[in-house]
Design a protein around this motif. Structure first.
Motif, PDB file in Angstrom:
ATOM      1  N   HIS A 135     -15.610 -25.165  -4.142  1.00  0.00           N
ATOM      2  CA  HIS A 135     -15.777 -23.718  -4.013  1.00  0.00           C
ATOM      3  C   HIS A 135     -16.358 -23.138  -5.292  1.00  0.00           C
ATOM      4  O   HIS A 135     -16.319 -23.774  -6.349  1.00  0.00           O
ATOM      5  CB  HIS A 135     -14.445 -23.039  -3.687  1.00  0.00           C
ATOM      6  N   GLU A 136     -16.878 -21.929  -5.168  1.00  0.00           N
ATOM      7  CA  GLU A 136     -17.507 -21.255  -6.307  1.00  0.00           C
ATOM      8  C   GLU A 136     -17.277 -19.759  -6.185  1.00  0.00           C
ATOM      9  O   GLU A 136     -17.568 -19.166  -5.136  1.00  0.00           O
ATOM     10  CB  GLU A 136     -19.007 -21.568  -6.333  1.00  0.00           C
ATOM     11  N   TRP A 137     -16.766 -19.145  -7.241  1.00  0.00           N
ATOM     12  CA  TRP A 137     -16.560 -17.693  -7.239  1.00  0.00           C
ATOM     13  C   TRP A 137     -17.905 -17.014  -7.467  1.00  0.00           C
ATOM     14  O   TRP A 137     -18.567 -17.237  -8.474  1.00  0.00           O
ATOM     15  CB  TRP A 137     -15.576 -17.289  -8.336  1.00  0.00           C
ATOM     16  N   ALA A 156     -12.828 -15.006   1.150  1.00  0.00           N
ATOM     17  CA  ALA A 156     -13.461 -16.326   1.144  1.00  0.00           C
ATOM     18  C   ALA A 156     -14.614 -16.320   2.145  1.00  0.00           C
ATOM     19  O   ALA A 156     -14.426 -15.973   3.311  1.00  0.00           O
ATOM     20  CB  ALA A 156     -12.456 -17.412   1.499  1.00  0.00           C
ATOM     21  N   VAL A 158     -16.997 -18.776   4.028  1.00  0.00           N
ATOM     22  CA  VAL A 158     -16.780 -20.182   4.374  1.00  0.00           C
ATOM     23  C   VAL A 158     -18.003 -20.757   5.094  1.00  0.00           C
ATOM     24  O   VAL A 158     -18.565 -20.122   5.993  1.00  0.00           O
ATOM     25  CB  VAL A 158     -15.532 -20.316   5.278  1.00  0.00           C
ATOM     26  N   GLU A 167     -25.756 -27.459   0.997  1.00  0.00           N
ATOM     27  CA  GLU A 167     -24.873 -26.591   0.215  1.00  0.00           C
ATOM     28  C   GLU A 167     -25.645 -25.497  -0.514  1.00  0.00           C
ATOM     29  O   GLU A 167     -25.184 -24.367  -0.642  1.00  0.00           O
ATOM     30  CB  GLU A 167     -24.060 -27.416  -0.783  1.00  0.00           C
ATOM     31  N   VAL A 197     -15.048 -15.689  -3.080  1.00  0.00           N
ATOM     32  CA  VAL A 197     -15.230 -17.109  -3.359  1.00  0.00           C
ATOM     33  C   VAL A 197     -15.990 -17.742  -2.195  1.00  0.00           C
ATOM     34  O   VAL A 197     -15.688 -17.486  -1.024  1.00  0.00           O
ATOM     35  CB  VAL A 197     -13.868 -17.811  -3.577  1.00  0.00           C
ATOM     36  N   VAL A 199     -16.761 -21.006  -0.166  1.00  0.00           N
ATOM     37  CA  VAL A 199     -16.082 -22.290   0.064  1.00  0.00           C
ATOM     38  C   VAL A 199     -17.038 -23.217   0.807  1.00  0.00           C
ATOM     39  O   VAL A 199     -17.467 -22.933   1.925  1.00  0.00           O
ATOM     40  CB  VAL A 199     -14.786 -22.095   0.869  1.00  0.00           C
ATOM     41  N   LYS A 200     -17.350 -24.338   0.174  1.00  0.00           N
ATOM     42  CA  LYS A 200     -18.395 -25.239   0.665  1.00  0.00           C
ATOM     43  C   LYS A 200     -17.816 -26.302   1.596  1.00  0.00           C
ATOM     44  O   LYS A 200     -17.882 -27.512   1.314  1.00  0.00           O
ATOM     45  CB  LYS A 200     -19.092 -25.895  -0.523  1.00  0.00           C
ATOM     46  N   LEU A 246      -8.814 -24.769   4.134  1.00  0.00           N
ATOM     47  CA  LEU A 246      -8.892 -23.806   3.037  1.00  0.00           C
ATOM     48  C   LEU A 246      -7.668 -23.820   2.139  1.00  0.00           C
ATOM     49  O   LEU A 246      -7.608 -23.069   1.152  1.00  0.00           O
ATOM     50  CB  LEU A 246      -9.077 -22.392   3.603  1.00  0.00           C
ATOM     51  N   ILE A 249      -7.175 -22.557  -1.692  1.00  0.00           N
ATOM     52  CA  ILE A 249      -8.124 -21.503  -2.052  1.00  0.00           C
ATOM     53  C   ILE A 249      -7.406 -20.160  -1.973  1.00  0.00           C
ATOM     54  O   ILE A 249      -6.769 -19.855  -0.953  1.00  0.00           O
ATOM     55  CB  ILE A 249      -9.336 -21.494  -1.098  1.00  0.00           C
ATOM     56  N   TYR A 251      -7.166 -16.631  -0.839  1.00  0.00           N
ATOM     57  CA  TYR A 251      -7.917 -15.752   0.057  1.00  0.00           C
ATOM     58  C   TYR A 251      -6.964 -14.905   0.884  1.00  0.00           C
ATOM     59  O   TYR A 251      -5.846 -15.305   1.183  1.00  0.00           O
ATOM     60  CB  TYR A 251      -8.837 -16.550   0.984  1.00  0.00           C
TER      61      TYR A 251
END
Length: 412
Positions: A135-137, A156, A158, A167, A197, A199-200, A246, A249, A251
């Motif tokens: 994940h990346e903010w 989140a 997703v 990605e 965030v 989420v990959k 998830l 994470i 959220y």
């Protein structure tokens, strides 16, 4: 009548048995853990059933820390957590929330209820979330170096139907979704109250399932079009699988982006938004659907040839942007007759129309899929038309109230 089932997942404050001290609601909760309660709703047009599917323990709490014992909206379903007091009674509300469900009484009555006791030391509460997905903010409210997950609203975004090789595409789509949200008031002026965030989640196959074409894909959360045999209704019925993926994470609210250019989506109050990321209507649709899932707004469009009695004159809808006039004073009666600014939306998309700088609020018949007997607050709105570039003043106030509810003690 065919029986339908729906799965619902709630993230609840985790309360420890040793903290049952009888203090005021919300003051003696351990907000360092979360109890996830999974339920299955099933029923017909005449009956409803609820069953507990499982309990999970998650480290950390990303939910609201204010107004814990107050419903954000009435919803057509509610969940209430009560703690045992010194007399052994479960009378003290420590957490409450509402949601949207298929199974409800259109007159606002109780169609079904279910209660159960949770012992925090129960050995069958399964721990989860030790290894969160990649994940990346992409947005941290207030510009802080680390996301303030305690005081801000955590969204989140997703990935669904994106392979590992896609990605980069997902991250581009996630940022486009975020910018579309900020382009609409009041999200733009209140964006410092949010964290986002990306989420990959990785899918084995690219795209999503389209049953009417016989196309089934192996994707992260098993979403598909044709929900309830409606071509454009895109949902996932695998919500337990979604929340399993998830775990870990932080959220509160979910926006799921589907890697497809087929038009469609869906937004369910306090559940999720799911929308297609590569259709030309993506930018307005993701915001429209988030209006459903985040703020509980109703659709304001209607069908002259598909009139159905979804709302009744003896019951005021719980959604804040439509009324049957049963209790108009609880809606936007105080706004009627006044003009309000809409805010500027810098984005463009296919079919976009211009909007006036200010809109006069009133009562316009038609909304909630019904051409008669339901009124909305303005001629057009993001909840009515894809081409319209703004939420109407009534919806803007409703969204702003929800944002304040999550972030201000006593706010709404």
């Amino acid at each position: 009548m065919m029986r339908k089932a729906a799965a619902l997942c709630f993230l609840l404050v985790f309360a420890f048995a040793g903290l049952l001290s009888g203090q005021p609601a919300g003051t003696d909760l351990d907000l360092g853990k979360t109890l996830r309660a999974d339920y299955i709703f099933s029923g017909t047009d005449k009956e409803t059933g609820i069953a507990l599917a499982g309990l999970h323990r998650i480290e950390g709490w990303a939910g609201r820390r204010v107004n814990l014992d107050v419903l954000p909206l009435r919803g057509n379903g509610q969940i209430v957590m009560r703690m045992q007091d010194g007399d052994g009674e479960y009378s003290r509300t420590v957490y409450a929330s509402s949601f949207s469900t298929l199974f409800h009484d259109v007159h606002g009555g109780i169609s079904c209820s279910f209660s159960h006791v949770v012992d925090p030391s129960d050995i069958l509460i399964r721990p989860c979330g030790q290894a969160p997905p990649p994940h990346e903010w992409i947005w941290k409210g207030g510009g802080s170096a680390e996301p303030d997950t305690e005081n801000l609203i955590d969204i989140a975004i997703v990935a669904e139907g994106y392979t590992e090789q896609e990605e980069g595409l997902f991250m581009e789509d996630a940022r486009r979704a975020m910018e579309s949200l900020w382009a609409h008031e009041p999200f733009g002026s209140m964006k410092d109250r949010f964290n986002i965030v990306a989420v990959k989640l990785r899918s084995r196959e690219s795209g999503v399932s389209v049953p009417r074409e016989g196309l089934w894909k192996d994707t992260a959360v098993s979403s598909h079009f044709d929900t309830f045999y409606s071509d454009r209704y895109l949902t996932t019925l695998h919500v337990f699988k979604l929340h399993d993926a998830l775990a870990g994470i932080p959220y509160e609210h979910l926006i799921i982006l589907a890697n497809t250019d087929t038009y469609g989506g869906g937004g369910i109050y306090n559940s999720y938004t799911l929308t297609t990321a590569h259709h030309p209507g993506f930018l307005p649709v993701v915001v429209h659907e988030f209006g459903h899932s985040f703020a509980g707004l109703a659709d304001e469009y209607y069908y002259d040839d598909q009139y159905s009695d979804y709302y009744w004159p003896d019951t005021e809808p719980w959604e804040q942007n439509i009324t049957t006039m049963k209790d108009f004073a609880s809606k936007w009666k105080d706004m009627a007759g006044n003009e309000y600014p809409l805010g500027t939306n810098p984005l463009t998309w296919e079919g976009r129309r211009d909007a006036p700088a200010k809109v006069k609020v009133g009562t316009v018949e038609g909304g909630g899929y019904m051409s008669k007997g339901v009124w909305r607050g303005a001629q057009d709105c993001r909840m009515k038309t894809n081409g319209y570039p703004a939420f109407c003043p009534v919806c803007q106030r409703a969204i702003g109230r929800i944002i304040k509810f999550y972030t201000e003690e006593g706010g709404k």
